[in-house]
Design a protein around this motif. Structure first.
Motif, short mmCIF file in Angstrom:
data_model
loop_
_atom_site.label_atom_id
_atom_site.label_comp_id
_atom_site.label_asym_id
_atom_site.label_seq_id
_atom_site.Cartn_x
_atom_site.Cartn_y
_atom_site.Cartn_z
N LYS A 36 0.88 -1.21 -0.14
CA LYS A 36 -0.15 0.37 0.20
C LYS A 36 1.20 1.41 -0.75
O LYS A 36 1.89 1.26 0.71
CB LYS A 36 -0.55 0.13 0.88
CG LYS A 36 -1.48 1.01 1.62
CD LYS A 36 -2.73 1.18 1.16
CE LYS A 36 -3.77 2.37 1.02
NZ LYS A 36 -3.69 3.84 -0.07
N LYS A 92 4.23 7.03 1.89
CA LYS A 92 4.55 5.99 2.95
C LYS A 92 4.22 5.06 2.42
O LYS A 92 2.79 4.58 1.84
CB LYS A 92 4.11 6.56 3.93
CG LYS A 92 3.98 5.04 4.96
CD LYS A 92 3.59 5.31 6.99
CE LYS A 92 3.62 4.51 7.43
NZ LYS A 92 2.90 4.56 9.11
N TRP A 93 5.33 4.03 2.70
CA TRP A 93 4.29 2.34 1.93
C TRP A 93 4.19 1.89 2.89
O TRP A 93 4.73 1.98 4.52
CB TRP A 93 5.97 1.87 1.37
CG TRP A 93 6.72 1.28 1.90
CD1 TRP A 93 8.89 2.58 2.33
CD2 TRP A 93 7.52 0.34 2.31
NE1 TRP A 93 9.48 2.07 2.73
CE2 TRP A 93 8.30 0.60 3.21
CE3 TRP A 93 6.92 -0.57 3.31
CZ2 TRP A 93 9.73 -0.47 4.07
CZ3 TRP A 93 7.62 -1.74 3.87
CH2 TRP A 93 8.94 -1.44 4.22
N SER A 94 3.21 0.75 2.88
CA SER A 94 3.54 -0.62 3.97
C SER A 94 3.33 -2.08 3.21
O SER A 94 2.99 -2.00 2.26
CB SER A 94 2.08 0.45 5.22
OG SER A 94 0.81 -0.32 4.34
N LYS A 120 1.59 -5.56 4.92
CA LYS A 120 0.85 -6.58 4.77
C LYS A 120 0.58 -7.66 4.73
O LYS A 120 0.62 -8.44 3.52
CB LYS A 120 -1.28 -6.86 5.07
CG LYS A 120 -1.65 -6.84 5.90
CD LYS A 120 -3.19 -6.31 5.75
CE LYS A 120 -4.67 -7.35 6.04
NZ LYS A 120 -5.63 -6.85 5.99
N ASN A 176 4.03 -6.17 9.85
CA ASN A 176 3.98 -4.97 8.88
C ASN A 176 4.51 -4.34 8.68
O ASN A 176 3.98 -2.98 9.17
CB ASN A 176 2.34 -5.31 9.28
CG ASN A 176 1.58 -5.96 9.67
OD1 ASN A 176 1.22 -6.67 7.73
ND2 ASN A 176 1.01 -6.63 10.64
N SER A 207 6.68 -1.02 7.68
CA SER A 207 6.81 -0.47 6.81
C SER A 207 7.22 0.83 6.84
O SER A 207 8.89 0.84 8.00
CB SER A 207 5.57 0.77 7.33
OG SER A 207 5.56 0.69 8.41
#
Length: 140
Positions: A89, A107-109, A111, A116, A118
Motif C-alpha cells: 500500500k 509512506k509504504w506499508s 501487510k 507488517n 512500513s
C-alpha cells in the motif's frame, strides 16, 4: 495593453496549474498500477515505472543500487515469493511537479502473515520520451 498582458498571464498560469494537476494524476495512476503489479506478485510489471537505465538510483537501508536490472535483482532477492511480498500500500503524501520532473513523498506499508513492515519513500520522477519514470528512489 497592460490589461491584455495581465489577462494572458493569468490564463497561462491557470494552464500550468491544470497541466501540473493532470501530471500528478498520471503519476498517482502509475503508482496504483505498481501496487496492483506488486500485489499480483509481478515484480517485472512493478518495475515498469522505473527508468530502464544504468543511471537509475535506488537508495535503501543497504546503500545505493545503480541500474534498473540491479534494482530488479535486489527486489527478487529480498521478495523471493508472494508471501515475502505481501500486500503493498502506497500512501502518497505529496506530489510536486515542475515541468518535466516531479518529486513524490509518501509512506509504504506491507501487510504480511508474519509482520507488517512500513517506511517512507521519496521519488524523483523525470518525463523521459514523453513518459513519467522514477529515476531516483530513496526508500527506508
Amino acid at each position: 495593453m497592460r490589461k491584455i498582458l495581465l489577462v494572458l498571464s493569468v490564463l497561462l498560469s491557470f494552464n500550468v496549474v491544470a497541466t501540473n494537476a493532470d501530471e500528478k494524476i498520471i503519476i498517482q495512476d502509475i503508482m496504483r498500477q505498481q501496487e496492483s503489479a506488486w500485489n499480483e506478485g509481478n515484480l517485472e510489471s512493478f518495475m515498469q515505472a522505473y527508468w530502464q537505465s544504468e543511471q537509475l538510483k535506488f537508495v535503501g537501508k543497504n546503500g545505493i543500487k545503480y541500474g534498473w536490472q540491479a534494482t530488479l535483482d535486489n527486489y527478487k532477492k529480498t521478495y523471493h515469493d508472494k508471501a515475502a511480498m505481501g500486500e503493498l500500500k502506497f500512501d502518497i503524501l505529496s506530489v510536486e511537479v515542475q515541468s518535466d520532473s516531479a518529486f513524490v513523498l509518501g509512506k509504504w506499508s506491507l501487510k504480511r502473515k508474519t509482520d507488517n513492515p512500513s517506511g517512507f519513500y521519496t521519488l524523483l520522477w523525470k518525463k523521459i520520451d514523453g513518459k513519467w519514470k522514477i529515476v531516483i528512489d530513496h526508500s527506508s
